[in-house]
Motif scaffolding. Structure first.
Motif, short mmCIF file in Angstrom:
data_model
loop_
_atom_site.label_atom_id
_atom_site.label_comp_id
_atom_site.label_asym_id
_atom_site.label_seq_id
_atom_site.Cartn_x
_atom_site.Cartn_y
_atom_site.Cartn_z
N UNK A 175 0.83 -1.21 0.00
CA UNK A 175 0.00 0.00 0.00
C UNK A 175 0.86 1.26 0.00
N UNK A 176 0.39 2.29 -0.68
CA UNK A 176 1.07 3.58 -0.66
C UNK A 176 0.80 4.25 0.68
N UNK A 177 1.50 5.34 0.96
CA UNK A 177 1.31 6.08 2.22
C UNK A 177 -0.14 6.57 2.33
N UNK A 178 -0.70 7.06 1.25
CA UNK A 178 -2.08 7.55 1.25
C UNK A 178 -3.04 6.40 1.54
N UNK A 179 -2.82 5.26 0.91
CA UNK A 179 -3.68 4.10 1.13
C UNK A 179 -3.56 3.59 2.57
N UNK A 180 -2.35 3.64 3.13
CA UNK A 180 -2.16 3.24 4.52
C UNK A 180 -2.95 4.15 5.45
N UNK A 181 -2.95 5.46 5.17
CA UNK A 181 -3.72 6.41 5.98
C UNK A 181 -5.21 6.14 5.85
N UNK A 182 -5.67 5.86 4.63
CA UNK A 182 -7.09 5.56 4.41
C UNK A 182 -7.49 4.30 5.19
N UNK A 183 -6.65 3.27 5.10
CA UNK A 183 -6.94 2.03 5.79
C UNK A 183 -6.96 2.23 7.31
N UNK A 184 -6.03 2.98 7.84
CA UNK A 184 -5.97 3.24 9.27
C UNK A 184 -7.20 4.01 9.73
N UNK A 185 -7.62 4.97 8.94
CA UNK A 185 -8.80 5.75 9.26
C UNK A 185 -10.04 4.85 9.31
#
Length: 102
Positions: A4-14
């Motif tokens: 996952x990209x950094x943005x995708x990791x943030x989305x997933x964490x959210x």
């Protein structure tokens, strides 16, 4: 599986944070609710988000259906607090007997 990209990791964490919070509330308030799981396509987030409350049997599912709109509103409000707007809250949370593997 692709990293996952950094943005995708943030989305997933959210989404995980919101799902965990709602799952804890639902387990206390809805009899027969087993777990909360979600599915989404990162490139279509947030419109692709689908949160599912899994129930142990048909009877528990039917008993919980009148509460569905309340939980859809709770999901929408929780996502807004995280800075994500769900345009049609009714499309993003369902009650089901299916598990994540089904």
């Amino acid at each position: 599986m692709k990293k996952l990209s950094k943005v995708q990791e943030k989305q997933q964490a959210l989404v995980l944070a919101v799902a965990d919070k709602l799952e804890a509330q639902a387990r206390e308030e809805i009899p027969g609710m087993l777990q909360c799981w979600f599915d989404m396509e990162f490139h279509l987030f947030p419109s692709s988000l689908l949160l599912c409350f899994q129930f142990e049997d048909e009877q528990a599912l039917e008993a919980a259906k009148p509460e569905l709109l309340k939980w859809q509103k709770r999901l929408s409000a929780a996502m807004v607090k995280k800075g994500v707007i769900l345009k049609d809250m009714r499309k993003h949370l369902v009650f089901t007997m299916n598990g994540p593997e089904d």
